[in-house]
Each structure stands twice: as structure tokens, then as C-alpha cells.
Design an enzyme around this catalytic site. Structure first.
Site, PDB file in Angstrom:
ATOM      1  N   HIS A  52      -0.722  -8.674   0.372  1.00  0.00           N
ATOM      2  CA  HIS A  52      -0.275  -7.312   1.156  1.00  0.00           C
ATOM      3  C   HIS A  52      -1.747  -6.628   1.660  1.00  0.00           C
ATOM      4  O   HIS A  52      -2.257  -5.824   0.825  1.00  0.00           O
ATOM      5  CB  HIS A  52       0.618  -6.510   0.431  1.00  0.00           C
ATOM      6  CG  HIS A  52       1.234  -5.590   1.361  1.00  0.00           C
ATOM      7  ND1 HIS A  52       2.524  -5.487   1.600  1.00  0.00           N
ATOM      8  CD2 HIS A  52       0.935  -4.263   1.773  1.00  0.00           C
ATOM      9  CE1 HIS A  52       2.626  -4.417   2.402  1.00  0.00           C
ATOM     10  NE2 HIS A  52       1.593  -3.468   2.486  1.00  0.00           N
ATOM     11  N   ASN A  59       0.904  -1.077   0.107  1.00  0.00           N
ATOM     12  CA  ASN A  59       0.083  -0.041   0.116  1.00  0.00           C
ATOM     13  C   ASN A  59       0.767   1.237  -0.075  1.00  0.00           C
ATOM     14  O   ASN A  59       0.217   2.438  -0.440  1.00  0.00           O
ATOM     15  CB  ASN A  59      -1.059   0.168   1.322  1.00  0.00           C
ATOM     16  CG  ASN A  59      -0.298  -0.102   2.413  1.00  0.00           C
ATOM     17  OD1 ASN A  59       0.656  -0.786   2.898  1.00  0.00           O
ATOM     18  ND2 ASN A  59      -0.562   0.805   3.497  1.00  0.00           N
ATOM     19  N   HIS A  60       1.941   1.206   0.288  1.00  0.00           N
ATOM     20  CA  HIS A  60       2.986   2.417   0.322  1.00  0.00           C
ATOM     21  C   HIS A  60       3.657   2.570  -0.987  1.00  0.00           C
ATOM     22  O   HIS A  60       4.151   3.680  -1.513  1.00  0.00           O
ATOM     23  CB  HIS A  60       4.086   2.237   1.486  1.00  0.00           C
ATOM     24  CG  HIS A  60       3.561   2.340   2.922  1.00  0.00           C
ATOM     25  ND1 HIS A  60       3.939   3.818   3.517  1.00  0.00           N
ATOM     26  CD2 HIS A  60       2.876   1.795   3.725  1.00  0.00           C
ATOM     27  CE1 HIS A  60       3.402   3.639   4.482  1.00  0.00           C
ATOM     28  NE2 HIS A  60       2.822   2.504   4.820  1.00  0.00           N
ATOM     29  N   HIS A 108       2.074  -6.668   5.039  1.00  0.00           N
ATOM     30  CA  HIS A 108       1.500  -5.509   5.551  1.00  0.00           C
ATOM     31  C   HIS A 108       1.469  -5.291   6.979  1.00  0.00           C
ATOM     32  O   HIS A 108       1.360  -4.202   7.549  1.00  0.00           O
ATOM     33  CB  HIS A 108      -0.051  -5.386   4.981  1.00  0.00           C
ATOM     34  CG  HIS A 108      -0.642  -4.052   5.489  1.00  0.00           C
ATOM     35  ND1 HIS A 108      -0.381  -2.743   4.926  1.00  0.00           N
ATOM     36  CD2 HIS A 108      -1.720  -3.860   5.969  1.00  0.00           C
ATOM     37  CE1 HIS A 108      -1.214  -1.838   5.521  1.00  0.00           C
ATOM     38  NE2 HIS A 108      -1.970  -2.627   6.219  1.00  0.00           N
TER      39      HIS A 108
END
Length: 598
Positions: free
Chosen positions: A219, A132-133, A247
Site C-alpha cells: 500500500h 495509510n488511513h 493506495h
């Protein structure tokens, strides 16, 4: 099969795939901080060194290699340098890539492995999904991992290209007699992914010939953070043997069995502490995953270069009598108490020093004080100035957690600020590690009508905050413009009523009747579903698309003819040193073997 027979060489190393598994590297985290700026790079270098020392066949990363979707040039250069130093070279590669690259459905993969490219000299292949990053963002929806892939540093897989239907084809890898089907799914909004699983729009294509060991890398939120805000393990198909879960930052690298679906889950955790929560204070590890036919074993490898981190939570109510907090200078008493606890935590942190010269010595300290009165609270920033040069985070060592009471307005509704504070404390008690924007989203879904959001829906607001704060994706401002335009069109369409300043709130009440559709339209507007696949599998969550056993193998044991296709894994198998310790055995369905190595 007994341990003695195993030691006699019945498990052939030439038939064993060895993977170095890690996740959530977060390269570039606090890179400008003079104290902590090197932490993420030091830890990643140690992970790569363990891959070299253990002579692994490949490195498998579970997302969030980078901390930002748009990493700095400094972070990119240092990542390139590290990968080039530890993964480039002339070492022969024994894993074959068996996929038919001409078949459709492979838009999510670069089609050619980097070690099959005659222009790139790879010794240890790296396979990675996005998190997500470092998810695809900005113009063209390109991830930072895409840059690594296009330059031959990693094999980027699991990139979704169509969010109306997700088709996950495995990478088919073979070494000797061991066949690995590797599935990847980069990060997707948890709410959207859960909805797609519920609507049977996620497909994992399974090879129809037996003997494959099925591993999935994803993730997503694993911990229960509210309905539709995490991916339940039981949503995954039963034919999987092992799930690598990225994650979540707390390390749970010892395999945990899901007794319902009969697969195991490994959660590597992060290699650097990005939030000073209790879960981050656990020992950081990467792991050596060994796969032999239908068996696997995970050997945790504690990281010795991670900065020491000690967390403690203290409820001051338990020390009410000892500290006499109902009389005298209460603030001074609490500050003196905190100073004693900090000294104790600093001493405890010394137990985490490994003796490695690269390990940062200044520890991370987090003392959480649960208070009942604001009189007990002192200036934590000023307090921390006394610890410069002794700890790595002097300005945020101490945080306060105070129980709030409900405050109601004249209409009987809970005021927003008090309600949000109470919601935050409630969720932190039951779901530790829940992010502030996730709590706010849940609050706006449950709060009374008087405090509902009128224009932007909670899911979209959460997405906006995440993109701006985590990914530094400043194109995310288009989300607000999208809702503004939709709201204006909605008001213009109200031909049956005259919209005035007095009744606009009442008219807008119907704007979110189709909230889910609006959120999906917003994501489509951001080009998250830019490409449409034409592949139409059977409408079931697992499907078979023909045997791969008759397809020519490519890659093979790479020697002088690098990238040669059709080479055999080896003409002669050799029995080397036995694999020490036992393998974990998967419970299998009709396609799984029986028995266990003990």
C-alpha cells in the site's frame, strides 16, 4: 496446451486458489453525510457478496479498509456485522497454512489463522494489510485492523515491527497442487521505504523449494509523485510473480506487466470515491483472482452499487470567442455556461445506473473550469444550492483552476503564496492526484534559502498534517513538541555564540544539517519502531531459509474437526467445471515454469 484441452478439465478446480481481491474500502467515509454516508458500507457489502457468489477460498484486501485510524463505534459495528454475515459459517476451507508458527520472524502476524481457531466459525478467510488511513497509531501503535484480527474477523499480516530492518516472511498457503507464498507490507512513509530499499534493509524471504507462486500485497504511492515520494516498481525483487498494489484509487485491475522485473501488477483501486478527481471517475471494480500452480487469471467484477460519478475539465480559453469573455457580464456568462455543462454531466451520469436497487441515484458531479481572470469566477457554493436533490455533492460541483503569474519581492525571491500556487498547478498538471501537503513538502525542499522552514523539516510537517487530517491521530501533536525541544537543545548547545532575537535565524540555519536523522528520530519517538527483531538474515534482498516442503500441513480441508492440523487437502481430487477464459502466464526466472495456456 490448447483451449480445448483446458475445457476437458486439465485445470482442476481442486488445485485452483480463488481469491476475491479489493482495496481501499474506506469504511466510514463521510458517514455523517445524509447523502453519501452509506456509500462505503454499500460498496463493501457488494464486495463480500461477490466473494460468496464466486465461492472463493479467501478475500484479499490491499489496505485502507477504514477511512480513519480511529474509526467511530458506528463504523466498527457495521464492519463487524458485515464480516460476520458474509464470512462466518460452516463451509469447509480447502487452503492449508504451512508456516511453522514456532519460528521467529513472525511478530508481524498473529501466528494463527482465524479459520484454525476452534472458537471461531469461519467460512471465508479475510487477509488484509493496513493502509495509510488505518495504519497503527496512538498509544500502543494499534491499528483498527488489529481489532478485527484479535476478534477473529480477519487475518492481519504485513504489520512492520522494526523499521531499522524489514523482514517479510510469506504466508505459505496450499490448495491441492497449488502453492501460494503471500507477502504483505502495510503502509510506510514512501520516503522512508525508498531509503530502506536503497540501503538494502528490506528482505523478502523466499522458499528455496520450487513451485511457489509469489504474490506481494502493498500500500504505497505507485504514480511518480517526485523523488523518494513513491515506490518504484523496479525496487521490488524479480522473483515475484504478481503484485497487488493498494493506495492508488484509479482502477487498473487488468494485469500490467513490468517488463524489467517480469512480474505483473494489479491495481484494484478504491470502491468509493473519496476525492472528486478524474481517476476516481473510472469504473469501480473488485476482482476474482484464480491461481493454478504457476499460472493466474484476473477477472474484473464491476461494482453495481457505486454512486455514479462524472468528471469533466474545461479550459475556458477554448471558448473565448464563443462566449465573448472580453465584454459584458463575464461572470454571468461563465455561470450560464457552467449550468449547461452541469446539465449535460447529469444526463451522462444516468449511463452509470446499473439498475441495482441499492445503488445511490444522486450522482457525483465535478466540473473543473480553467480560467484566466478572476472576473470569470462565480460563487460555486451559491450556484450549487440550485442542485440540491439532483446531485450528491451540490456544494462542491464546480471548482476553478487559475493560472498564476510569478510575483517577486524586493530581494528577487518569489513570494511564498504565489510560489505555492504555481507549484500546485505545475504538479497537478504533471502528477494528477498529488495531495496538497505533498506539493507543499516539495516546494519547501526546492524553494530558495530565504523561505526555508527553520524548525520542522518538510517530511515531518507532511507527516503531522497526514496524521491529524487523515488519521485523526491527535497524539501527532507530539511531533511539533519534539522539534521544539530539539531546537531549544540546539540553541542551548551554541556555547560559541550569544543567541539573540536578531541572530536567532542565522544560528538556527544549522539545525537541519542532519534533517533525515531528525525525521527518523521523530518517527522513533512516535514508537513506530517499538519492537526490535533479533532475526538476522543474509544481507541480500531475497534469501532462503530452508525448505518448507517437509513441514506438516495445517488447516487442510476443514470439515467436522475444525482447525485440525496435519489434515490432507483432499483424499480424492474431483474434476469440476473448467475455468473459463485463459490464464495470464508469468515470465519466469530459473524457478518458474515454461509454456502458456492458450
Amino acid at each position: 496446451m490448447t483451449e480445448e484441452s483446458t475445457q476437458n478439465g486439465d485445470i482442476n478446480p481442486a488445485d485452483t486458489i480463488k481469491l476475491l481481491v479489493a482495496s481501499d474500502i474506506h469504511l466510514g467515509y463521510e458517514e455523517k453525510d445524509p447523502i453519501r454516508g452509506e456509500d462505503s458500507f454499500i460498496a463493501f457489502e457488494e464486495v463480500l457478496q461477490h466473494a460468496v457468489i464466486n465461492d472463493v477460498d479467501a478475500i484479499l484486501l490491499g489496505g485502507d479498509l477504514f477511512h480513519l485510524a480511529n474509526p467511530s463505534k458506528n463504523t466498527l459495528k457495521r464492519c463487524f456485522d458485515l464480516l460476520k454475515t458474509y464470512t462466518f459459517g460452516d463451509k469447509p476451507i480447502a487452503i492449508q497454512f504451512l508456516n511453522d508458527q514456532s519460528e521467529d520472524g513472525f511478530q508481524s502476524f498473529a501466528r494463527t489463522l482465524n479459520y484454525e481457531d476452534p472458537n471461531v466459525n469461519i467460512a471465508i478467510p479475510v487477509f488484509s494489510i493496513h493502509g495509510n488511513h488505518d495504519d497503527p497509531s496512538g498509544f500502543g501503535r494499534v491499528s483498527a485492523v488489529d481489532l478485527l484480527s484479535s476478534h477473529g474477523y480477519v487475518n492481519y499480516f504485513g504489520k512492520w515491527v522494526d523499521l531499522s530492518r524489514i523482514i517479510i516472511k510469506p504466508l505459505l498457503l496450499q490448495k491441492g497442487e497449488t502453492k501460494l507464498a503471500l507477502y504483505g507490507l502495510g503502509h510506510i512513509s514512501d520516503a522512508r521505504l525508498c531509503r530502506m530499499f536503497d540501503e538494502a534493509k528490506v528482505f523478502l524471504e523466499k522458499p528455496d523449494d520450487p513451485g511457489w507462486f509469489n504474490v506481494m500485497v502493498l500500500h504505497q504511492n505507485r504514480a511518480d509523485r517526485g523523488v523518494k515520494n513513491y515506490l518504484p516498481e523496479n525496487a521490488l525483487p524479480k522473483f515475484l510473480d504478481l503484485v497487488i498494489w493498494g493506495h492508488e484509487h484509479d482502477c487498473r485491475i487488468v494485469p500490467e506487466e513490468n517488463v524489467v522485473k517480469e512480474f505483473f501488477v494489479i491495481q484494484p483501486g478504491s470502491t468509493v470515491a473519496t476525492s472528486l478527481s478524474e481517476g476516481e471517475s473510472l469504473q469501480k471494480c473488485c476482482g476474482l483472482l484464480s491461481i493454478h500452480k504457476g499460472l493466474f487469471r484476473m477477472d474484473p467484477i464491476p461494482l453495481k452499487t457505486v454512486r455514479p460519478f462524472v468528471f469533466e475539465s474545461v479550459n475556458l480559453a477554448s471558448f473565448q470567442d464563443e462566449l465573448r469573455l472580453d465584454e459584458g457580464d463575464v461572470m454571468k456568462k461563465v455561470q450560464e455556461f457552467a449550468a449547461e455543462r452541469i446539465e449535460s454531466l447529469i444526463e451522462r451520469s444516468k449511463e452509470q445506473l446499473s439498475g441495482d436497487d441499492r445503488q445511490p441515484n444522486l450522482p457525483l458531479i465535478r466540473l473543473r473550469l480553467e480560467i484566466t481572470d478572476t472576473k470569470q469566477q462565480f460563487n460555486a457554493l451559491r450556484f450549487g444550492h440550485h442542485y440540491f436533490g439532483r446531485v450528491g455533492n451540490p456544494i462542491d460541483m464546480v471548482i476553478f483552476k487559475r493560472k498564476t503569474t510569478r510575483v517577486k519581492d524586493e530581494s528577487g525571491n518569489m513570494l511564498d503564496d504565489a510560489a505555492l500556487k504555481e507549484q500546485f498547478q505545475k504538479e497537478q498538471r504533471h502528477h494528477a492526484g498529488l495531495r496538497a501537503e505533498e506539493i507543499a513538502e516539495k516546494y519547501f525542499r526546492e524553494v530558495g534559502t530565504a523561505h526555508k522552514m527553520e524548525i520542522m523539516c518538510p517530511s515531518s510537517m507532511t507527516e503531522l498534517v497526514r496524521r491529524l487530517m487523515d488519521a485523526k491521530d491527535y497524539d501527532a501533536g507530539e511531533i511539533a513538541k519534539f522539534y521544539e525541544q530539539k531546537a531549544v537543545k540546539f540553541l542551548e548547545a551554541q556555547v560559541d555564540s550569544v543567541v539573540t532575537e536578531d541572530n536567532i535565524d542565522e544560528v538556527l540555519a544549522g539545525f537541519h544539517d542532519n534533517e533525515t536523522n531528525l525525521h527518523d528520530q521523530m518517527l522513533a519517538m512516535l514508537d513506530l519502531s517499538a519492537s526490535k527483531t533479533t532475526h538476522e538474515p543474509d544481507p541480500v534482498q531475497t534469501s532462503t531459509k530452508g525448505s518448507v516442503s517437509d513441514k506438516p500441513a495445517r488447516g487442510g480441508t476443514r470439515g467436522g474437526a475444525r482447525g485440525a492440523r496435519g489434515a490432507a487437502a483432499a483424499n480424492k481430487t474431483t474434476r469440476g467445471a473448467p475455468i473459463e477464459a485463459e490464464f495470464n502466464r508469468q515470465r519466469r526466472d530459473s524457478n518458474k515454469h515454461n509454456g502458456q495456456i492458450t
